[in-house]
Design a protein around this motif. Structure first.
Motif, PDB file in Angstrom:
ATOM      1  N   VAL A   1       0.864  -1.199   0.000  1.00  0.00           N
ATOM      2  CA  VAL A   1       0.000   0.000   0.000  1.00  0.00           C
ATOM      3  C   VAL A   1       0.887   1.232   0.000  1.00  0.00           C
ATOM      4  O   VAL A   1       1.555   1.510   1.004  1.00  0.00           O
ATOM      5  N   TRP A   2       0.957   1.923  -1.140  1.00  0.00           N
ATOM      6  CA  TRP A   2       1.696   3.185  -1.141  1.00  0.00           C
ATOM      7  C   TRP A   2       0.992   4.257  -1.972  1.00  0.00           C
ATOM      8  O   TRP A   2       1.299   5.428  -1.867  1.00  0.00           O
ATOM      9  N   GLU A   3       0.040   3.857  -2.776  1.00  0.00           N
ATOM     10  CA  GLU A   3      -0.630   4.850  -3.617  1.00  0.00           C
ATOM     11  C   GLU A   3      -1.641   5.676  -2.820  1.00  0.00           C
ATOM     12  O   GLU A   3      -1.735   6.891  -2.997  1.00  0.00           O
ATOM     13  N   ALA A   4      -2.431   5.032  -1.958  1.00  0.00           N
ATOM     14  CA  ALA A   4      -3.513   5.742  -1.258  1.00  0.00           C
ATOM     15  C   ALA A   4      -3.015   6.982  -0.507  1.00  0.00           C
ATOM     16  O   ALA A   4      -3.550   8.083  -0.728  1.00  0.00           O
TER      17      ALA A   4
ATOM     18  N   SER B   1      11.817   4.989  -1.479  1.00  0.00           N
ATOM     19  CA  SER B   1      10.384   5.190  -1.266  1.00  0.00           C
ATOM     20  C   SER B   1       9.596   3.969  -1.715  1.00  0.00           C
ATOM     21  O   SER B   1      10.131   3.034  -2.319  1.00  0.00           O
ATOM     22  N   LYS B   2       8.324   4.000  -1.381  1.00  0.00           N
ATOM     23  CA  LYS B   2       7.385   2.921  -1.712  1.00  0.00           C
ATOM     24  C   LYS B   2       7.918   1.576  -1.198  1.00  0.00           C
ATOM     25  O   LYS B   2       8.303   1.487  -0.050  1.00  0.00           O
ATOM     26  N   LYS B   3       7.978   0.593  -2.084  1.00  0.00           N
ATOM     27  CA  LYS B   3       8.383  -0.745  -1.642  1.00  0.00           C
ATOM     28  C   LYS B   3       9.841  -0.770  -1.180  1.00  0.00           C
ATOM     29  O   LYS B   3      10.263  -1.670  -0.468  1.00  0.00           O
ATOM     30  N   TYR B   4      10.615   0.185  -1.638  1.00  0.00           N
ATOM     31  CA  TYR B   4      12.040   0.205  -1.310  1.00  0.00           C
ATOM     32  C   TYR B   4      12.367   1.317  -0.311  1.00  0.00           C
ATOM     33  O   TYR B   4      13.456   1.856  -0.285  1.00  0.00           O
ATOM     34  N   SER B   5      11.376   1.634   0.480  1.00  0.00           N
ATOM     35  CA  SER B   5      11.535   2.691   1.470  1.00  0.00           C
ATOM     36  C   SER B   5      12.531   2.269   2.555  1.00  0.00           C
ATOM     37  O   SER B   5      12.918   1.109   2.640  1.00  0.00           O
ATOM     38  N   LEU B   6      12.910   3.253   3.364  1.00  0.00           N
ATOM     39  CA  LEU B   6      13.844   2.959   4.455  1.00  0.00           C
ATOM     40  C   LEU B   6      13.063   3.013   5.768  1.00  0.00           C
ATOM     41  O   LEU B   6      12.294   3.942   6.007  1.00  0.00           O
ATOM     42  N   CYS B   7      13.293   2.022   6.582  1.00  0.00           N
ATOM     43  CA  CYS B   7      12.587   1.875   7.854  1.00  0.00           C
ATOM     44  C   CYS B   7      12.884   3.055   8.791  1.00  0.00           C
ATOM     45  O   CYS B   7      13.930   3.693   8.688  1.00  0.00           O
TER      46      CYS B   7
END
Lengths: 468, 391
Positions: free
Chosen positions: B292-295, B314-320
């Protein structure tokens, strides 16, 4: 002795950069081979030095106490060179991960613990290309790549080896002295260049602590693909490319039909009707890249492909390229097994025959012949990877036997064709090959060189001896 | 629902670890995206396959007497899931995080884990229904009777508030902003009087039995309410309700950013213009666990005048942010704290507002702003606070 060793190492690197944890020592000694670690080889400790001076002190201490030092970047090498065969000190280079891009000098400098992809990304931001492209680039360390002088997935005839771009090195010798080699200019040394002992030195002769490399400007690319009904005409197309003096591409990969089917399905593309070869032509501008790619394509067209065309749809290329780059993972996922892989390299005239033998790689081998052979590789560099997946139910000794047979057959073929591996280094599991290929005299020469640099055999012992 | 004890037996956990780790070939590709491998001293155990091999060899060589080391190794992970994604996309497709979590359960089973500092949180979950040692009855003290209460009243939507927005005065603003928007949009929603922690901290720290207890209480309340949708504030609650609860098909779980996006799409909220340059920090339990990153981005970009700039990760490759996996209760020695590494990325975008969508990300990154003295450069707001300010 062990207590004294630990105390003095801690004095050199500081308490927080030495670990006695069994878990750290275990993981620091594991490599990609499909069998577990033996307790008797467990290292005494792992150290993370932060400078060349600390490494120098560690080597002096190791010589004094006669304790082996095993140097590791990310431990990804596929010849066993990063798995110690006896207890010692594991020296991780990851803390040495700084870099300097000196555009006004025309080069960059980097430390050995930096990862290939980290450096490549930084160079790309400045319009430059890092001429090292292993499948493990997200973690492979620059130090490891230089020690193996690996061209990995790039084609030697186009891009050469990393050593062709290296201007100089800073090295800690196995006895602890620090030396500098090479030049700060853009012209490499004519005559004796000590860099050459360490570039592709299999980690035997010194610990590289800084690498200076020429900046390579980015180029334009054009993509091509050819599909054949069999592997033989595909191989003949590659031969023809060289014979007709077509400009060699930067990358040229092939996948056998069954491998291509898996790759295409994963990427939700219609599988090709036969084996495929695909490649990247490069040029100063798009037109030049396209023309060079077309000259390669012409060579393939003369061998009766089912299809041969330029790929202009970047999405199609991205799918194909990423599918090839991680094909081993798809196969591991599909088979549920652990990878065992060989690097068979052909000479040019016998490529088609060598490819047939690579297809029949496991024939007559007692254990490996039970497994399916998935064939793919960097065919532009005449390199093929017969690949097998060891199932979980196989016991340890059978897994070890699979690895042994794989290197044994690889050696037979590379000796037969008068070639050698171009990706993973010369020793470790490949020492028997080296002796068979180049003879006892050549091997003894390497042993003598090793003794000159490392009289006490402290640095990475066991690699040259083939004990890994 | 009776707990399947066999699933959590030592034998079952060992088998699960061994089966899952087989495919790991120590390629170490997972280190390339692991946040703790960046923040901690780069020992091999400070990376995903270092953690999984540690639990494997603890079993194989019977090294469970190394209690402190094992606890340190297993619990330093933030459970962000980058390793599993990397392994799936680039290597053997090992369920890396699953092995780490099974390893934690094994440590709890052997009374080794979790870390001493985390035990208080589990104890409080048991006695108070929240991990913060706060009285259960104070959970909704801040509400002052302004909402419908479930199960006394039947509602269409339940707002699952969660522990941090209920008990943390700073994070409470998130809950208030969401309620404010719901009211402006005329949403018929209620809050469960008997809400307890979703159980995520228990599950992540390796105590499945405690988790099952909390899950049972919340499930009963949700079913009694007759609600068709449960809206969570925390991505951790969202993930747990979606994957670890067994709610009937007729009950849909949404993260609040998904619900707000739906309200905007249906025209129930019409945002006024706001001139601001913002960057959005993806919470791991929305992106890396649930895609979930679009909403949340659509909510932000629906605000006229608001400029959204992306960070390098960002998105799926974001940093914790460093707050997941029980690390809210653990002091981990780091060369540079994960939240600070992330804040550097946010600052480099030049955005004046760092937008979050998770109570723990809010806490972690807010602390980083204060610790680094960057209050004059960047402020932190969650998606609901931004939308509420223009709704």
């Amino acid at each position: 002795m062990e207590e004294k060793l630990i105390t003095r190492l801690a004095e050199i690197v500081g308490d927080e950069y030495i670990s006695l944890s069994p878990f750290e020592r275990i993981k620091s000694a594991l490599d990609p081979f499909p069998y577990d670690l033996s307790p008797e080889v467990l290292p005494f400790c792992t150290v993370l030095p932060g400078s060349k001076e600390e490494i120098s002190e560690i080597m002096k201490l190791a010589n004094e106490l006669k304790v082996p030092v095993f140097v590791r970047g990310s431990g990804t090498v596929l010849t066993g060179a990063s798995r110690p065969h006896e207890p010692g000190i594991v020296l991780l280079t990851r803390r040495l991960n700084r870099f300097w891009i000196l555009e006004d000098h025309g080069y960059f400098e980097a430390e050995p613990g930096l990862r290939c992809a980290e450096m490549a990304d930084e160079l790309q931001k400045r319009g430059c290309f890092l001429p090292m492209w292993p499948g493990s680039k997200v973690v492979a360390s620059l130090g490891g790549l230089v020690n193996n002088n690996t061209s990995a997935h790039t084609i030697d005839a186009c891009a050469g080896k990393p050593g062709d771009y290296i201007l100089g090195l800073e090295v800690v010798l196995p006895t602890g002295e620090i030396i500098e080699t090479g030049t700060k200019g853009l012209r490499r040394i004519a005559g004796m260049d000590l860099s050459k002992f360490f570039i592709g030195g299999d980690g035997l002769l010194g610990i590289v602590t800084k690498i200076r490399m020429r900046l390579v400007p980015l180029f334009k690319v054009a993509y091509g693909i050819a599909v054949f009904d069999r592997l033989e005409p595909l191989a003949k197309g590659v031969q023809r490319m060289y014979l007709e003096k077509a400009p060699p591409p930067l990358f040229m990969e092939f996948m056998a039909k069954d491998v291509a089917e898996i790759a295409y399905r994963v990427k939700e593309m219609e599988p090709p009707p036969g084996p495929i070869v695909f490649f990247v032509g490069i040029g100063g501008d798009e037109e030049e890249a396209r023309k060079k790619m077309e000259r390669v394509m012409d060579a393939f067209r003369k061998e009766g492909p089912i299809e041969a065309r330029q790929i202009t749809d970047l999405e199609e290329w991205a799918k194909l390229w990423s599918a090839r780059e991680v094909i081993a993972s798809y196969l591991m996922d599909a088979t549920g097994g652990k990878i065992v892989v060989a690097e068979v390299v052909s000479n040019l005239p016998q490529l088609a025959q060598c490819m047939r033998e690579a297809e029949d790689f496991s024939q007559g081998l007692s254990v490996l012949s039970e497994l399916h052979n998935y064939l793919f590789g960097h065919i532009g560099a005449l390199t093929m990877h017969p690949t097998f997946f060891v199932p979980p139910e196989w016991p340890e000794d059978k897994r070890r036997q699979a690895v042994k047979e794989c290197f044994q057959r690889e050696a037979e073929l590379n000796v037969k064709y008068g070639t050698c591996g171009g990706e993973w280094g010369q020793f470790g599991k490949r020492t028997p090959f080296f002796i068979k290929r180049y003879g006892e005299t050549a091997y003894n020469l390497v042993r003598q060189i090793k003794r000159v640099f490392d009289p006490n055999n402290i640095l990475n012992p066991g690699i040259l001896e083939g004990k890994r | 629902m009776p707990v399947d004890e066999a699933k959590y037996s030592e034998e079952a956990l060992v088998k699960s670890v061994e089966n899952n780790i087989f495919k790991c070939w120590n390629c170490n590709f997972c280190y390339s995206t692991c946040p703790i491998n960046q923040s901690m001293i780069p020992y091999m155990v400070h990376g995903p396959s270092g953690i999984t091999q540690s639990i494997y060899y603890a079993i194989k060589w019977d090294l469970f007497s190394k209690r402190e080391e094992l606890t340190h190794i297993l619990y330093s992970c933030t459970t962000c899931n980058s390793c599993t994604i990397t392994c799936k996309e680039m290597s053997a497709g090992v369920e890396v995080l699953k092995i780490i979590e099974e390893g934690r359960k094994l440590l709890v089973d052997k009374m080794i884990g979790p870390a001493p500092s985390q035990r208080g949180a589990l104890k409080s979950l048991q006695s108070n229904g929240n991990p913060y040692a706060q009285p259960g009855e104070d959970r909704f003290k801040w509400l002052k009777g302004e909402v419908k209460w479930v199960p006394e009243e039947q509602v269409d939507f339940i707002l699952f508030v969660g522990c941090t927005p209920s008990y943390d005065a700073t994070i409470n603003k998130m809950a208030k902003a969401i309620i404010s928007i719901f009211k402006k949009a005329g949403i018929d929603f209620g809050i469960m009087r008997g809400e307890v922690c979703c159980g995520s901290p228990a599950l992540r720290m390796g105590d499945p039995f405690l988790f099952e207890d909390l899950k049972g209480k919340n499930t009963e309340n949700i079913l009694m309410s007759g609600a068709k949708k449960v809206i969570t504030i925390s991505p951790h609650c969202y993930n747990t309700l979606v994957h670890d609860y067994e709610l009937p098909d007729g009950v849909e779980v949404l993260h609040y950013t998904q619900f707000l996006e739906d309200l905007l799409r249906r025209g129930l909220i019409k945002p006024k213009p706001k001139e601001a340059k913002v960057t959005y920090h993806d919470p791991c339990y929305l992106t890396k666990h649930n895609d979930v990153w679009e909403a949340p981005r659509q909510v932000l970009t629906a605000i006229p005048g608001l400029e959204l700039v992306e960070m390098p990760h960002s998105k799926k490759y974001s940093l914790c942010c460093g707050g997941g996996g029980g690390r809210m209760w653990l002091e981990v020695e780091e060369k540079e704290k994960i939240e600070r590494i992330r804040l550097h990325e946010a600052l480099e975008t030049g955005a004046g507002v760092l937008v979050v969508a998770c109570p723990w990300c809010y806490t972690m990154l807010n602390n980083a702003i204060l610790d680094m003295g960057k209050e004059d450069k960047i402020t932190i707001m969650d998606v609901a606070q931004i939308l509420d300010s223009v709704a």
